[in-house]
Design a protein around this motif. Structure first.
Motif, short mmCIF file in Angstrom:
data_model
loop_
_atom_site.label_atom_id
_atom_site.label_comp_id
_atom_site.label_asym_id
_atom_site.label_seq_id
_atom_site.Cartn_x
_atom_site.Cartn_y
_atom_site.Cartn_z
N LEU A 40 0.40 -0.78 -0.44
CA LEU A 40 0.37 0.20 -0.04
C LEU A 40 0.98 1.31 -0.37
CD1 LEU A 40 -2.55 -1.24 2.37
CD2 LEU A 40 -2.81 -0.70 0.97
N GLY A 41 1.12 2.01 -1.22
CA GLY A 41 1.48 3.84 -1.19
C GLY A 41 3.03 2.81 -1.14
N VAL A 42 3.56 1.60 -2.01
CA VAL A 42 4.52 1.33 -1.99
C VAL A 42 4.80 -0.17 -3.02
CG1 VAL A 42 5.26 0.66 0.02
CG2 VAL A 42 6.95 1.06 -0.45
N THR A 43 5.77 -0.57 -3.10
CA THR A 43 5.91 -1.53 -3.86
C THR A 43 6.19 -2.99 -3.21
OG1 THR A 43 7.06 -0.71 -5.93
CG2 THR A 43 7.23 -2.91 -5.24
N GLN A 44 4.99 -3.69 -2.78
CA GLN A 44 5.34 -4.73 -2.27
C GLN A 44 6.71 -5.24 -1.41
OE1 GLN A 44 3.44 -8.37 -2.55
NE2 GLN A 44 2.11 -8.84 -0.62
N ASN A 45 7.00 -5.80 -0.45
CA ASN A 45 8.34 -5.69 -0.22
C ASN A 45 7.95 -6.07 1.09
OD1 ASN A 45 11.14 -5.89 0.75
ND2 ASN A 45 12.09 -4.10 -0.47
N TYR A 46 8.29 -8.04 1.55
CA TYR A 46 8.13 -8.40 2.48
C TYR A 46 9.10 -8.18 3.67
CZ TYR A 46 4.10 -10.84 2.11
OH TYR A 46 1.90 -11.38 2.27
N GLY A 47 10.59 -7.50 3.10
CA GLY A 47 11.91 -7.80 3.21
C GLY A 47 12.21 -6.37 4.02
N GLN A 48 11.50 -5.57 3.91
CA GLN A 48 11.15 -3.82 4.63
C GLN A 48 10.44 -4.46 5.87
OE1 GLN A 48 12.21 -1.27 4.68
NE2 GLN A 48 14.23 -1.61 3.23
N ALA A 49 9.09 -5.26 5.53
CA ALA A 49 7.87 -5.47 6.58
C ALA A 49 9.06 -5.78 7.65
CB ALA A 49 7.01 -5.97 5.77
N ILE A 50 9.47 -7.29 7.86
CA ILE A 50 9.99 -7.90 8.66
C ILE A 50 10.89 -6.88 9.64
CG2 ILE A 50 11.56 -9.21 9.11
CD1 ILE A 50 10.39 -11.10 6.23
N SER A 51 11.72 -5.94 8.58
CA SER A 51 13.03 -5.34 9.31
C SER A 51 12.27 -4.29 9.84
CB SER A 51 13.47 -4.66 7.70
OG SER A 51 14.52 -3.31 8.81
N TRP A 52 11.00 -3.69 10.19
CA TRP A 52 10.71 -2.59 10.71
C TRP A 52 8.96 -3.71 11.46
CZ3 TRP A 52 11.55 1.88 11.09
CH2 TRP A 52 11.99 2.68 9.81
N TYR A 53 8.83 -4.51 11.59
CA TYR A 53 8.37 -5.06 12.53
C TYR A 53 9.11 -5.95 13.64
CZ TYR A 53 3.63 -6.59 9.75
OH TYR A 53 3.48 -6.39 9.03
N LYS A 54 10.85 -6.57 12.71
CA LYS A 54 11.36 -6.46 14.54
C LYS A 54 12.02 -5.07 14.75
CE LYS A 54 13.83 -10.78 11.51
NZ LYS A 54 15.16 -11.32 11.49
N LYS A 55 12.09 -3.70 14.56
CA LYS A 55 12.55 -2.48 15.12
C LYS A 55 11.33 -2.60 16.22
CE LYS A 55 15.17 -0.27 11.59
NZ LYS A 55 15.66 0.36 12.09
#
Length: 234
Positions: free
Chosen positions: A108-123
């Motif tokens: 949403l509002g960005v290209t789907q990227n699970y790597g980035q999703a995981i990185s922010w979740y982990k923070k």
């Protein structure tokens, strides 16, 4: 924080006074936004949060991002929401970090990227935020966005469940009920389904597990659930 302010006051009285007046103005805009939002005056809330966000208020940036996502007081705009979440997340706002993760995961509002999703979740997870821990558990349990890893899924679900997160408790119950990554254990499954309360199909699975258990096992599971306490109370 107060001791730091007092220390600075001793040496930089004039600077402190100027800074304090700015903080009060910023807080006023944010508090006005909260009051307007609670009264469902979304246009006024949007304007107030915008003022506070422009001054660097992380909570205002997060709230403004939510309003862009929901189209409240403004047109829905995922890209603007992403930009605001990022500003807030970089100030260690864990809610913004989780929402950034969700936006990346859903594209949403960005290209789907699970790597980035995981990185922010982990923070956010490392800061102890249960929603982030649960979201990581879902990724590792489902294998969507990362290699399926039930051990990691249980690790993150357990962290969230220990804080009383019903969705994580339900998912741990499912893992024990199905033997995913753990030894099949109806007592543990029943316990976690009980703790999850009425979340999702917890009641149904608890009743189903009960049919496979002895009276002693049911009593043991109920005792374990009754004795369980959130991490903060242990």
């Amino acid at each position: 924080m107060r001791s730091v302010v007092r220390t600075f006051f001793q040496f930089f009285a004039l600077l402190y006074i100027a800074s304090l007046s700015g903080q009060l103005a910023l807080a006023g805009d944010f508090e006005d936004g909260v009051a307007f939002y609670e009264d469902e005056h979304y246009v006024a809330a949007f304007a107030a949060f915008s003022k506070a966000a422009a001054k660097g208020n992380a909570d205002a940036q997060f709230n403004l991002g939510m309003m862009y996502v929901n189209g409240e007081g403004t047109q829905r705009d995922y890209k603007k929401a992403m930009a605001l979440y990022l500003e807030s997340a970089e100030q260690d706002n864990v809610r913004a970090q989780v929402n950034l993760g969700r936006m990346y995961a859903k594209g949403l509002g960005v290209t789907q990227n699970y790597g980035q999703a995981i990185s922010w979740y982990k923070k956010a997870a490392e800061a102890g935020y249960a929603d982030a821990q649960y979201s990581l558990g879902v990724i590792y349990a489902s294998g969507i966005g990362a290699r399926q890893d039930f051990r990691m899924a249980l690790y993150y679900f357990q962290q969230a469940a220990d804080q009383g997160n019903a969705s994580a408790q339900y998912n741990i119950g499912q893992m024990y009920f199905k033997g995913n990554g753990v030894k099949l254990d109806y007592v543990e499954a029943y316990k976690w389904f009980t703790l999850a309360g009425s979340y999702n199909d917890a009641v149904f699975y608890r009743q189903y597990a009960e049919r496979k258990m002895s009276k002693e096992q049911i009593a043991d599971a109920k005792r374990l659930a009754a004795e369980w306490k959130p991490e903060t109370e242990k």
